[in-house]
Design an enzyme around this catalytic site. Structure first.
Site: not given
Length: 359
Positions: A176-177, A81, A158-159, A121, A161, A224
């Site tokens: 949230e990255s 990811c 959503k699950y 995941w 990462v 995407y």
């Protein structure tokens, strides 16, 4: 003393984003949305990413509900990811990996619960099951989905990462990255080995935010939009915007070492995680094949330059990346055949040293 509850964010109801929220009380929020990225498609066939849901913030303030402390937090990531690898990169280059642990999930999506068709995941059952992946040492969870279910009994989104976990409160701090990397950049500086590194310096913030906007929309998320589009028109529109943005990057990088000047910033980390996957995955599976990154002289050397920053290379596991993309999306690649190339050597020499670094 009541414990702080995870803050769940949900956007306004939108059929286009295939998600909605019901909030019966301030302390109980139900979030329902697409359960994986492949489902996030509008009626026009365009890919529309749904937002992250947990937005708590770790602070240097010791009175904060989530104070910066050594050993309290744990990061769950996937090497596959790009969003998760942004966060892992920060752990490494900021020198936070001794105070914040991390666990890597298995590369390929699998069933997350018996009797449920959802795939996502999962953790291996042993340290030897899959090289590079580890069982969950904190909660003993079998999947990332279980982490979300521990954190909230009413969450049904959503699950995804990354997951930044609070071991004390047994909940998700943030998933949230873009917010996690900001925390890692500043809030742990009293504990970081490389506290002097500031990837979001005050004098460049407006420039960074502006660059992040178009890079995210047209490149990070743009690939995407190309790959998950289910109609020709939205695919072609996304491809056109993607390559205009890549051309813009190439032009910028012909004049300076990094996107926002001759100083490394968060924009470079955010862009790098897409570029490193581009020729190996996006050009093939996502049909982003108009031009390869290695056909852009400045972008290609720039990608090698970032890869060679101390700590960055260990955040890239191309075996995990290719296994996930080519084996987790049977609707896109029913046979799941993994291409053997191009196996690019990002540790080879580059020419970016011709630009003087700013301090």
């Amino acid at each position: 003393m009541s414990l702080p509850r995870p803050f769940l964010f949900s956007p306004a109801p939108s059929h286009q984003q295939r998600c909605f929220a019901l909030s019966p009380s301030p302390n109980k929020l139900t979030v329902r949305m697409a359960r994986s990225s492949i489902d996030e498609v509008s009626e026009s066939g365009a890919f529309v990413r749904t937002p992250s849901a947990f937005h708590n913030f770790i602070s240097q303030d010791p009175s904060s509900p989530f104070p910066a402390e050594s050993g309290r937090y744990h990061l769950y990531v996937s090497f596959a990811c790009p969003w998760a690898c942004r966060c892992l990169a920060y752990l490494k280059i900021k020198g936070l990996d001794k105070i914040i642990g991390h666990t890597v999930v298995k590369a390929k999506w699998e069933r997350t619960k018996d009797g449920d068709p959802h795939i996502g995941w999962v953790f291996p059952t042993s340290n030897t099951e899959e090289p590079g992946a580890e069982p969950d040492p904190i909660n003993g969870a079998g999947s990332v989905r279980e982490l979300y279910e521990i954190a909230s009994t009413v969450y049904s989104g959503k699950y995804s990462v990354p997951v930044l976990w609070d071991k004390n409160l047994k909940t998700i701090v943030n998933n949230e990255s873009s917010e996690i990397i900001r925390m890692f950049n500043s809030e742990f500086n009293g504990l970081a080995e490389n506290a002097a590194l500031d990837l979001y310096p005050p004098h460049l913030r407006a420039q960074i935010d502006e660059a992040n906007g178009w890079i995210y929309d047209y490149i990070n998320n743009g690939v995407y939009k190309c790959g998950f589009a289910k109609q020709q028109e939205p695919y072609e529109e996304a491809v056109e915007k993607l390559y205009k943005a890549l051309d813009k990057c190439e032009q910028i990088l012909s004049k300076q070492r990094y996107i926002c000047g001759n100083i490394l910033t968060e924009t470079d980390i955010r862009l790098f995680v897409t570029l490193i996957r581009f020729d190996e995955v996006y050009a093939v599976l996502f049909k982003c094949n108009k031009r390869l990154i290695r056909e852009y002289p400045n972008l290609f050397n720039y990608t090698k330059d970032i890869f060679q920053i101390s700590g960055m290379s260990c955040t890239i596991n191309m075996d995990h990346i290719k296994l996930n993309y080519y084996r987790s999306h049977p609707s896109m690649d029913p046979l799941g055949t993994i291409p053997i190339g191009p196996n690019i050597d990002y540790s080879s020499s580059h020419d970016r040293g011709r630009f003087a670094l700013s301090k």
